[in-house]
Design a protein around this motif. Structure first.
Motif, PDB file in Angstrom:
ATOM      1  N   ARG A 203       0.816  -1.221   0.000  1.00  0.00           N
ATOM      2  CA  ARG A 203       0.000   0.000   0.000  1.00  0.00           C
ATOM      3  C   ARG A 203       0.853   1.276   0.000  1.00  0.00           C
ATOM      4  N   THR A 204       2.184   1.115   0.020  1.00  0.00           N
ATOM      5  CA  THR A 204       3.078   2.268   0.135  1.00  0.00           C
ATOM      6  C   THR A 204       3.703   2.627  -1.215  1.00  0.00           C
ATOM      7  N   PRO A 205       3.338   3.745  -1.826  1.00  0.00           N
ATOM      8  CA  PRO A 205       4.040   4.153  -3.050  1.00  0.00           C
ATOM      9  C   PRO A 205       5.500   4.480  -2.715  1.00  0.00           C
ATOM     10  N   LEU A 206       6.407   4.138  -3.622  1.00  0.00           N
ATOM     11  CA  LEU A 206       7.833   4.436  -3.449  1.00  0.00           C
ATOM     12  C   LEU A 206       8.174   5.564  -4.422  1.00  0.00           C
ATOM     13  N   ILE A 207       8.505   6.733  -3.877  1.00  0.00           N
ATOM     14  CA  ILE A 207       8.575   7.958  -4.702  1.00  0.00           C
ATOM     15  C   ILE A 207      10.009   8.468  -4.824  1.00  0.00           C
ATOM     16  N   PHE A 208      10.500   8.560  -6.058  1.00  0.00           N
ATOM     17  CA  PHE A 208      11.798   9.190  -6.328  1.00  0.00           C
ATOM     18  C   PHE A 208      11.570  10.680  -6.554  1.00  0.00           C
ATOM     19  N   VAL A 209      12.222  11.510  -5.733  1.00  0.00           N
ATOM     20  CA  VAL A 209      12.176  12.964  -5.952  1.00  0.00           C
ATOM     21  C   VAL A 209      13.379  13.303  -6.840  1.00  0.00           C
ATOM     22  N   LEU A 210      13.094  13.724  -8.065  1.00  0.00           N
ATOM     23  CA  LEU A 210      14.152  13.888  -9.070  1.00  0.00           C
ATOM     24  C   LEU A 210      14.898  15.206  -8.928  1.00  0.00           C
ATOM     25  N   SER A 211      16.164  15.187  -9.354  1.00  0.00           N
ATOM     26  CA  SER A 211      16.908  16.436  -9.531  1.00  0.00           C
ATOM     27  C   SER A 211      17.540  16.384 -10.915  1.00  0.00           C
ATOM     28  N   PRO A 212      17.866  17.557 -11.498  1.00  0.00           N
ATOM     29  CA  PRO A 212      18.342  17.594 -12.884  1.00  0.00           C
ATOM     30  C   PRO A 212      19.540  16.678 -13.127  1.00  0.00           C
ATOM     31  N   GLY A 213      19.516  15.999 -14.268  1.00  0.00           N
ATOM     32  CA  GLY A 213      20.672  15.200 -14.682  1.00  0.00           C
ATOM     33  C   GLY A 213      20.726  13.803 -14.113  1.00  0.00           C
ATOM     34  N   VAL A 214      19.664  13.349 -13.423  1.00  0.00           N
ATOM     35  CA  VAL A 214      19.670  11.997 -12.833  1.00  0.00           C
ATOM     36  C   VAL A 214      18.391  11.262 -13.198  1.00  0.00           C
TER      37      VAL A 214
ATOM     38  N   SER B 192       9.123  11.990  -9.728  1.00  0.00           N
ATOM     39  CA  SER B 192       8.620  13.319 -10.063  1.00  0.00           C
ATOM     40  C   SER B 192       9.623  14.376  -9.627  1.00  0.00           C
ATOM     41  N   SER B 193       9.724  15.439 -10.413  1.00  0.00           N
ATOM     42  CA  SER B 193      10.472  16.612  -9.944  1.00  0.00           C
ATOM     43  C   SER B 193       9.618  17.299  -8.876  1.00  0.00           C
ATOM     44  N   PRO B 194      10.234  18.010  -7.919  1.00  0.00           N
ATOM     45  CA  PRO B 194       9.438  18.702  -6.904  1.00  0.00           C
ATOM     46  C   PRO B 194       8.465  19.670  -7.561  1.00  0.00           C
ATOM     47  N   HIS B 195       7.189  19.581  -7.180  1.00  0.00           N
ATOM     48  CA  HIS B 195       6.176  20.469  -7.763  1.00  0.00           C
ATOM     49  C   HIS B 195       5.083  20.711  -6.729  1.00  0.00           C
ATOM     50  N   PRO B 196       4.645  21.973  -6.559  1.00  0.00           N
ATOM     51  CA  PRO B 196       3.623  22.268  -5.535  1.00  0.00           C
ATOM     52  C   PRO B 196       2.288  21.568  -5.790  1.00  0.00           C
ATOM     53  N   ASP B 197       2.001  21.191  -7.044  1.00  0.00           N
ATOM     54  CA  ASP B 197       0.705  20.558  -7.338  1.00  0.00           C
ATOM     55  C   ASP B 197       0.727  19.038  -7.196  1.00  0.00           C
ATOM     56  N   PHE B 198       1.875  18.466  -6.810  1.00  0.00           N
ATOM     57  CA  PHE B 198       1.911  17.012  -6.589  1.00  0.00           C
ATOM     58  C   PHE B 198       1.106  16.710  -5.323  1.00  0.00           C
ATOM     59  N   PRO B 199       0.199  15.692  -5.359  1.00  0.00           N
ATOM     60  CA  PRO B 199      -0.692  15.464  -4.198  1.00  0.00           C
ATOM     61  C   PRO B 199       0.058  15.201  -2.895  1.00  0.00           C
ATOM     62  N   ILE B 200      -0.291  15.986  -1.875  1.00  0.00           N
ATOM     63  CA  ILE B 200       0.335  15.851  -0.552  1.00  0.00           C
ATOM     64  C   ILE B 200       0.051  14.469   0.037  1.00  0.00           C
ATOM     65  N   SER B 201      -1.181  13.969  -0.168  1.00  0.00           N
ATOM     66  CA  SER B 201      -1.576  12.697   0.456  1.00  0.00           C
ATOM     67  C   SER B 201      -0.713  11.533  -0.037  1.00  0.00           C
ATOM     68  N   ILE B 202      -0.307  11.564  -1.334  1.00  0.00           N
ATOM     69  CA  ILE B 202       0.574  10.500  -1.852  1.00  0.00           C
ATOM     70  C   ILE B 202       1.938  10.597  -1.172  1.00  0.00           C
ATOM     71  N   LEU B 203       2.438  11.844  -0.999  1.00  0.00           N
ATOM     72  CA  LEU B 203       3.726  12.035  -0.327  1.00  0.00           C
ATOM     73  C   LEU B 203       3.670  11.524   1.111  1.00  0.00           C
ATOM     74  N   GLN B 204       2.518  11.772   1.790  1.00  0.00           N
ATOM     75  CA  GLN B 204       2.380  11.340   3.184  1.00  0.00           C
ATOM     76  C   GLN B 204       2.286   9.826   3.303  1.00  0.00           C
ATOM     77  N   THR B 205       1.652   9.192   2.315  1.00  0.00           N
ATOM     78  CA  THR B 205       1.469   7.732   2.349  1.00  0.00           C
ATOM     79  C   THR B 205       2.759   7.012   1.967  1.00  0.00           C
ATOM     80  N   GLY B 206       3.548   7.642   1.049  1.00  0.00           N
ATOM     81  CA  GLY B 206       4.677   6.932   0.450  1.00  0.00           C
ATOM     82  C   GLY B 206       5.992   7.074   1.175  1.00  0.00           C
ATOM     83  N   ILE B 207       6.974   6.338   0.651  1.00  0.00           N
ATOM     84  CA  ILE B 207       8.371   6.468   1.099  1.00  0.00           C
ATOM     85  C   ILE B 207       9.090   7.300   0.043  1.00  0.00           C
TER      86      ILE B 207
END
Length: 752
Positions: free
Chosen positions: A169-180, A263-278
Motif C-alpha cells: 500500500r506504500t508508493p515508493l517515490i523518487f524525488v528527481l533532480s536535474p541530470g539523474v 517526479s520533480s518537486p512540484h507544488p501541485d503534486f498530491p500531498i496525500s501521496i507524499l504522506q502515504t509513500g516512502i
C-alpha cells in the motif's frame, strides 16, 4: 530511535537539506532538555539588527571589520554572557584580526578571556557575527558533539532496504533532480529481486493516463512492479492517481505488488501521496572528478575506437568531458558561476561526442570553428538564454578546443597543474587518470578566485538561517522577558523615525519630469509610514490585524523586508540595510527637489530605473550636440582623484558613484583590474565618468566588458532584468577571458 528517524527522513531529503534537518533536530532536543540558552539561539538565527547607527559605538577595527559584522558585535554586547565584547575589540584589535583572518576560525583560540568564557554555542555566535562563511562547519561540529557523528553522515540509499521497509500500500517515490534518472538502478534492483519479468515502466505525458491506470490495476492483481516516471509532466492526472493510491489502502493487493513513482518537486503534486509513500532523493555526483568518471563510464569501448583520427579524438574527448563537468559544477558558485542555473544533461554530452567523432572523420584539418559552434553554440548553447552566460560558455570552449590541445603535451585545461590532458592511451588509462584527480575541486580549476568559495558558503549560511527561521514556532512571548510584540514595536518605531516626512511631491515631479521613476520611492515611504502606523494600532488591539499586517509583523521580527514594501524596486538587503538604503534614496531626491539642481555626482543606485536615467543622459547629449541619439554609445573613465576634488559636473555625460566591483579588485593608481585580496568579496569603485560618444569603434584590446547589475541577483526578478549597462574596464596584466571566468561584474547594490 533518533538515529532511525534520521536515517528514514534523510532518504527523502536533498543533500543540502540533510545538515539543516539534523541541526534543527539537535536544537529541539537540547531545547526540550533545557540545555540551550534560547536568547543566544535566537541571536544565532537572526543576528544583530541595527536600524539607527547614530548612537552606535564607533568601530575600533574599521580597517578590516565591516559595518554588518560590527552591528552584530554591538548587538551581541546586549546578551548577558557577552558583556564586555566591545571593550575586548578595543583592547585586542590585532588578536581579533588574527582570529578573523584564520582559515578555520571556528577551531582557532579566541582572544583574551573569551577562549575560556565561551561554550560551543557562544563560539558559534561569534562565527555567525564575523565569519558567516564558516557557519555550516560550526553546525556540523555542534551536531557531532551533541548527538554523535552518525547524524552528520546520512546512510547511502539502499533500495533493497527500501523495498523491505515498504508494503503493497506504500508508493515508493523518487524525488528527481536535474541530470539523474533512477530507471537503470530500478531495473537492476528488479533483476536482483527476481522481478525482472514482472517489471513494467511508463513515462507519463499526454495520453498516457489510461495506460497507467490499467497497469496499476493489473499490477495489483498479478503482483507486478509498476514504475510511473515523470509524474510532474502529467499533473492533470494526479487527482486520479491520488484516488488509486487511496483505494490501495482498503484493497488487498498481491503481496509482491509495488508502485514506484518519480517526479520533480512540484507544488501541485498530491500531498496525500507524499504522506502515504516512502520518499527517496536522487542527485547527480558532485565535483569534477565524479562527473568526469561518470561520463567516461558512459563511453563504451567500441564507441571509443570508432573514430579513425584516434590521436585527435581521445584528447578532444577528454576536453569535452572536462568542459561538460566544469559547466555543471560552476553552478556551486551561484551568481559568480552562472547568471541562470542551467540544466545541462547527458544528452548534451552524447550529442557533442557524436559531433566530435563525425567531424574529425570528415575533415583532414581539424574544423575548430564548426566544432565550437556546434558544441557550445548549439548543443550546450541551446539551454543558455543570458548573453553574458553565452560569453562565458564561448570562453571555455575556445580554451578547450584549439590547436594547442593536440600539439602541446599534457596541455593544461586550467590554471591548476593537476588538471591536464593525459598521455594518449586506451580508455582504461583515461579512467585511471580521472580516478587520481582531487576529490575536492579548488576554485582555480574553474578559473575562479578562492573568494568565490567564501561567497557561496555565505549564501549557504543564509539559506540555512532562512529555513530555520521559517521552522520557528509563531508564539507570542520570547524567552528572557521581551515579547515578540515589544521587539517589533521597538523596531517599527525605529524605522518610522528614520524614514523622512513626506517631501514636496508636486515640486519633485516637476524637477524629475525627464525621468519620473524616482517618485516611486517617495510614494513608497508614504506607504511604509502608513503600514507602520496600522501595525502599531494592530499590536495594541485598536484595529484588526489583517493578513498583510501579520506578514509585516513576522518579517520585521525576523529582520526581513516585508514583500509589500519591495514593490517599488527589487532588493536583497535585510531590513536594517534596506531601511538605510531607502532613507538615502529619499534624501537624494529631496535635496534635488529643494535646490532644483541635479547633483554633481549621481548615486545611480538610488534610481528605481537606472536605464531610464542613462537614456535621459544620452538624449540630453544628443540634443546638446545636435546628433542622433541612436549614434551615441558610452565611453568610461574611472576617476583617479577623490570625490572631494570633483567640483562640478562634466561638460558632457555624468559622474556616477557607488558601484561595487565583484570578482576582482581595483588598483586606483593605474585604473586597472587586479586580483581581489583574501576575504574581499566586493570593493567600492571610484567615481566613473559616463561620457556619451558618437560612432564608437569596437572594444579596444586589453579592455574587459564588465556587466553592471541592479542588484546581486544577476538574472533579475519581479518581472524586470537586473542588467543595466556594460562598462569597459582595463583588464590589467590578465586577459579579459580571465575576468570572464572570474564572473567579474559591477553591482549597484549589495545584499547586506
Amino acid at each position: 530511535m533518533a538515529r532511525c528517524f534520521t536515517a528514514y527522513t534523510c532518504r527523502g531529503l536533498f543533500e543540502r537539506h540533510k545538515l539543516l534537518f539534523s541541526f534543527q533536530m539537535c536544537a529541539k532536543i537540547l531545547e526540550a532538555a533545557s540545555k540551550i540558552n534560547m536568547d543566544e539561539y535566537n541571536f544565532f538565527l537572526r543576528g544583530g539588527v541595527v536600524l539607527d547607527r547614530e548612537n552606535q559605538m564607533d568601530n575600533p577595527c574599521s580597517g578590516w571589520l565591516g559595518d554588518v559584522a560590527w552591528d552584530n558585535i554591538t548587538e551581541l554586547e546586549k546578551l548577558t554572557n557577552f558583556h564586555g565584547i566591545i571593550t575586548s575589540f578595543e583592547q585586542y584589535p590585532r588578536d581579533w584580526n588574527i582570529w578573523y583572518t584564520a582559515a578555520q576560525p571556528e577551531t582557532a583560540p579566541l582572544p583574551g578571556e573569551w577562549d575560556n568564557a565561551c561554550n560551543e554555542l557562544q563560539r558559534m555566535l561569534l562565527v555567525r557575527s564575523l565569519r558567516p562563511d564558516r557557519v555550516s562547519f560550526c553546525a556540523t561540529s555542534f551536531i557531532i558533539n551533541n548527538l554523535g557523528s552518525k547524524f552528520t553522515e546520512p546512510p547511502v540509499l539502499d533500495m533493497q532496504q527500501v523495498v523491505e521497509d515498504s508494503t503493497t500500500r506504500t508508493p515508493l517515490i523518487f524525488v528527481l533532480s536535474p541530470g539523474v534518472d533512477p530507471t537503470s538502478s530500478l531495473i537492476q534492483l528488479s533483476e536482483s529481486s527476481g522481478m525482472a519479468q514482472r517489471f513494467y515502466s511508463l513515462s507519463l505525458g499526454q495520453g498516457q493516463a489510461p495506460i497507467a491506470t490499467r497497469m496499476i490495476k493489473q499490477g495489483v492483481r498479478e503482483g507486478n512492479w509498476v514504475f510511473l516516471a515523470n509524474c510532474h509532466l502529467s499533473l492533470s492526472w494526479m487527482p486520479q492517481l491520488d484516488k488509486l493510491v487511496e483505494q490501495l489502502q482498503v484493497e488487498d493487493p498481491h503481496p509482491e505488488f509495488r508502485l514506484w513513482l518519480s517526479s520533480s518537486p512540484h507544488p501541485d503534486f498530491p500531498i496525500s501521496i507524499l504522506q502515504t509513500g516512502i520518499k527517496m532523493t536522487t542527485e547527480p555526483p558532485k565535483g569534477l572528478k565524479a562527473n568526469m568518471k561518470r561520463l567516461y563510464n558512459l563511453i563504451t569501448e567500441p564507441q571509443f575506437q570508432r573514430c579513425t583520427k584516434q590521436d585527435k579524438y581521445r584528447k578532444l574527448l577528454f576536453s569535452l568531458c572536462f568542459f561538460h563537468s566544469v559547466l555543471l559544477e560552476r553552478r556551486k558558485f551561484l551568481m559568480l558561476g552562472w547568471n541562470i542555473a542551467y540544466e545541462f544533461n547527458d544528452s548534451d554530452f552524447e550529442v557533442s561526442e557524436s559531433i566530435l567523432s563525425i567531424y574529425l572523420d570528415e575533415y583532414e584539418e581539424t574544423p575548430w570553428e564548426a566544432l565550437k559552434y556546434l558544441i557550445a553554440g548549439i548543443s550546450y548553447g541551446g539551454h543558455v538564454t543570458d548573453d553574458w552566460d553565452r560569453r562565458l560558455l564561448m570562453t571555455y570552449v575556445s580554451d578547450l578546443f584549439q590547436d594547442q590541445v593536440l600539439s602541446v603535451p599534457f596541455y593544461k585545461v586550467s590554471s591548476v597543474p593537476t588538471y591536464y590532458v593525459p598521455k594518449d592511451g586506451p580508455l582504461s588509462s583515461y579512467k585511471e587518470y580521472v580516478s587520481m584527480l582531487p576529490n575536492v575541486d579548488p576554485p582555480e580549476a574553474f578559473g575562479q578566485h578562492p573568494n568565490a568559495d567564501i561567497q557561496s558558503q555565505i549564501q549557504e549560511t543564509r539559506m540555512l538561517f532562512n529555513t530555520l527561521l521559517s521552522l520557528q514556532p509563531q508564539i507570542s512571548a520570547a524567552s528572557g522577558g521581551e515579547s515578540r510584540e515589544d521587539k517589533v514595536l521597538d523596531l517599527a518605531a525605529n524605522i518610522f523615525k528614520q524614514i523622512p516626512e513626506n517631501i514636496d511631491y508636486d515640486n519633485t515631479a516637476k524637477i524629475l519630469s525627464v525621468d519620473p521613476s524616482p517618485l516611486n520611492v517617495v510614494l513608497l515611504q508614504e506607504e511604509i509610514r502608513r503600514s507602520l502606523t496600522d501595525l502599531e494600532k494592530g499590536i495594541q488591539g485598536l484595529v484588526v490585524m489583517t493578513v498583510e499586517l501579520e506578514n509585516i509583523f513576522q518579517c520585521i521580527f525576523d529582520g526581513n523586508v516585508p514583500p509589500s514594501w519591495l514593490r517599488a524596486y527589487p532588493s536583497l538587503k535585510p531590513l536594517a540595510a534596506w531601511t538605510r538604503d531607502l532613507v538615502q534614496r529619499v534624501e537624494q531626491f529631496e535635496k534635488w527637489a529643494l535646490t532644483a539642481h541635479p547633483p554633481t555626482i549621481f548615486w545611480m543606485s538610488g534610481f528605481t530605473f537606472p536605464t531610464g536615467f542613462l537614456t535621459a543622459v544620452l538624449q540630453t547629449s544628443a540634443r546638446m550636440n545636435s546628433v542622433s541619439v541612436d549614434s551615441l554609445s558610452w565611453e568610461f573613465s574611472v576617476m583617479t582623484v577623490d570625490d572631494s576634488n570633483i567640483t562640478g559636473p562634466p561638460k558632457d555625460g555624468v559622474y556616477i558613484k557607488g558601484l561595487f566591483l565583484q570578482g576582482a579588485g581595483w588598483e586606483k593608481k593605474n585604473s586597472i583590474l587586479v586580483e581581489a585580496n583574501p576575504m574581499q568579496l566586493v570593493c567600492l569603485m571610484p567615481t566613473i565618468h559616463f561620457k556619451p560618444v558618437e560612432n564608437k569603434k569596437k572594444v579596444a584590446k586589453g579592455m574587459y566588458m564588465a556587466p553592471c547589475y541592479y542588484y546581486p541577483n544577476r538574472a533579475g526578478g519581479m518581472g524586470r532584468p537586473s542588467f543595466v549597462v556594460a562598462v569597459e574596464l582595463k583588464a590589467g596584466e590578465k586577459s579579459p577571458d580571465h575576468w570572464v571566468k572570474r564572473g567579474t561584474a559591477l553591482l549597484m547594490s549589495l545584499d547586506y
